[in-house]
Enzyme design. Structure first.
Site, PDB file in Angstrom:
ATOM      1  N   ARG A  95       0.839  -1.202   0.000  1.00  0.00           N
ATOM      2  CA  ARG A  95       0.000   0.000   0.000  1.00  0.00           C
ATOM      3  C   ARG A  95       0.872   1.248   0.000  1.00  0.00           C
ATOM      4  NH1 ARG A  95      -2.469  -3.750   3.549  1.00  0.00           N
ATOM      5  NH2 ARG A  95      -4.540  -4.378   2.854  1.00  0.00           N
ATOM      6  N   SER A 108      -4.691  17.873  -5.557  1.00  0.00           N
ATOM      7  CA  SER A 108      -5.529  18.544  -6.548  1.00  0.00           C
ATOM      8  C   SER A 108      -7.019  18.448  -6.183  1.00  0.00           C
ATOM      9  CB  SER A 108      -5.259  17.983  -7.948  1.00  0.00           C
ATOM     10  OG  SER A 108      -5.942  16.775  -8.127  1.00  0.00           O
ATOM     11  N   ASN A 127      -5.583   4.307  -0.428  1.00  0.00           N
ATOM     12  CA  ASN A 127      -4.366   3.835   0.258  1.00  0.00           C
ATOM     13  C   ASN A 127      -3.125   4.623  -0.125  1.00  0.00           C
ATOM     14  OD1 ASN A 127      -5.046   1.673   2.005  1.00  0.00           O
ATOM     15  ND2 ASN A 127      -5.436   0.361   0.235  1.00  0.00           N
ATOM     16  N   VAL A 129      -3.954   4.359   3.535  1.00  0.00           N
ATOM     17  CA  VAL A 129      -5.027   5.172   4.106  1.00  0.00           C
ATOM     18  C   VAL A 129      -4.576   6.016   5.304  1.00  0.00           C
ATOM     19  CG1 VAL A 129      -6.043   3.387   5.601  1.00  0.00           C
ATOM     20  CG2 VAL A 129      -7.489   5.169   4.642  1.00  0.00           C
ATOM     21  N   ASP A 155      -9.603  -4.770   8.224  1.00  0.00           N
ATOM     22  CA  ASP A 155      -8.676  -5.776   8.753  1.00  0.00           C
ATOM     23  C   ASP A 155      -9.286  -6.453   9.984  1.00  0.00           C
ATOM     24  OD1 ASP A 155      -5.809  -4.331   7.547  1.00  0.00           O
ATOM     25  OD2 ASP A 155      -7.595  -3.145   7.871  1.00  0.00           O
ATOM     26  N   SER A 156      -9.932  -5.657  10.839  1.00  0.00           N
ATOM     27  CA  SER A 156     -10.533  -6.226  12.054  1.00  0.00           C
ATOM     28  C   SER A 156     -11.672  -7.171  11.679  1.00  0.00           C
ATOM     29  CB  SER A 156     -11.042  -5.106  12.973  1.00  0.00           C
ATOM     30  OG  SER A 156      -9.967  -4.277  13.361  1.00  0.00           O
ATOM     31  N   ARG A 160     -11.849 -11.039  12.693  1.00  0.00           N
ATOM     32  CA  ARG A 160     -12.985 -11.665  13.388  1.00  0.00           C
ATOM     33  C   ARG A 160     -13.529 -12.848  12.606  1.00  0.00           C
ATOM     34  NH1 ARG A 160     -16.303  -6.822  16.383  1.00  0.00           N
ATOM     35  NH2 ARG A 160     -14.453  -5.678  16.990  1.00  0.00           N
TER      36      ARG A 160
END
Ligand code: NAD
Length: 320
Positions: A95, A108, A127, A129, A155-156, A160
């Site tokens: 990223r 811009s 990204n 981010v 991601d979390s 999970r």
């Protein structure tokens, strides 16, 4: 009336009608997140096609309007502007490799967006981010509460899902966060993870197993490699980030005080300053509220500090 039927009388502008932007618009329509959705993209043919396709399904979702343009005017008066415009990872890229190109796009874009939506909250998805969130704060001069990144919400959710799959419980019963960068230096907060209020460290249930050290290593590797895995198969990740972003938008527009690991500016959080990264935060109509003092083991805390250093270094190398 089911929750998703009470459409918020708000306007969301989505900048970038690529895989991610178009899917965010779709998820917002399905969930009745806003009464008005606007899509803005410099690629006229793409934005027109996405708007047509989405409008052809309006009959089947809670009442809303959707329009699009290659003119930034379409974003006028938005309550939240979601930015997805920019380069995406190609197989093998990280990223962080996108930073220079996407910071240039922000430079811009942001003045034009501020001119038409001066009161909007800004939600960054582009990204890297955390870098883009920090740069947006600096370029706009907005108060930190009004600028947030989607951070490690995705991601979390991946985390999970993987824990839930191994333990054969519903993902909704798992509470666990990834903190730090949305990227390679992110940190799994195992020490506070729980299933149905049972700390994960104590979870050992017949028929549902327990997580070994090896399981934990594999799960976290899968979380970190998830984007690359999806991108190698289909060229982009879009559905989960679309749903995650719709959830963040609901928290903002419905003033939910929902706890989400969004990326925001840290000032004195566990001694970490002047960097945007994810920790669980209260999200409401004002944007990012309290950054919660989630318990961390010494290793986790050191990991989040190292992640902060990585992001700060990237930001400094871009001249911010
Ligand atoms: P994409 O290439 O499909 O779409 C990007 C769109 O941005 C294109 O349609 C392009 O025309 C448009 N664009 C470029 N410059 C613009 C400008 N100045 N103004 C308006 N529109 C402009 O890419 P994608 O798959 O949709 O990904 C978009 C971004 O989201 C990437 O940076 C990607 O890495 C990121 N992403 C973030 C997460 C996350 O969890 N934060 C998840 C997935 C993707």
């Amino acid at each position: 009336m089911p929750e998703h039927q009470s459409v918020s009388p708000s306007k969301v502008a989505v900048v970038g009608a690529g895989s991610v932007g178009a899917t965010i618009a779709y998820a917002c329509l399905l969930r009745g997140v806003a009464k008005q959705i606007a899509l803005f993209d410099v690629n006229r043919a793409k934005v027109d096609a996405e708007v047509l396709d989405l409008n052809h399904g309006l009959q089947f979702v809670p009442a809303a309007t959707l329009e699009g343009s290659d003119d930034v005017e379409i974003c006028r008066g938005a309550h939240v502007v979601v930015i997805t415009a920019g380069a995406k990872q190609k197989p093998g890229q990280s990223r962080m490799d996108l930073a220079t190109a996407n910071v240039a796009i922000c430079r811009s874009l942001l003045p034009k967006l501020q001119a038409v939506a001066p009161d909007a909250l800004l939600l960054l998805v582009t990204n890297p981010v955390d870098v883009i969130t920090y740069v947006t704060l600096k370029l706009t001069g907005l108060p930190p509460a009004r600028v947030l990144g989607s951070g490690t919400v995705l991601d979390s959710s991946r985390f999970r899902f993987l824990i839930a799959s191994r333990l054969k419980v519903a993902v909704q019963n798992v509470h666990a966060y990834i903190a730090g960068e949305h990227g390679d230096s992110e940190v799994p907060l195992w020490s506070s993870a729980s299933v149905a209020n049972i700390p994960l460290d104590e979870w050992s249930v017949a028929g549902h197993g327990k997580l070994t050290e090896r399981d934990r290593t594999e799960i976290f590797l899968d979380v970190k490699n998830a984007a690359a895995q999806v991108i190698s198969g289909k060229g982009a990740t879009n559905y989960a980030i679309g749903l995650a972003t719709a959830k963040i938008l609901e928290a903002l527009l419905r003033d939910e005080n929902r706890v989400l690991p969004v990326s925001s500016l840290l000032s004195g959080y566990r001694g970490i300053d002047d960097v945007c990264l994810s920790v669980p935060c209260v999200v409401n109509r004002s944007g990012v509220g309290s950054q919660l003092p989630i318990p961390m083991s010494p290793e986790e805390e050191a990991g989040v500090r190292a992640s902060a250093d990585t992001i700060r270094k990237a930001v400094r190398s871009l001249g911010f």
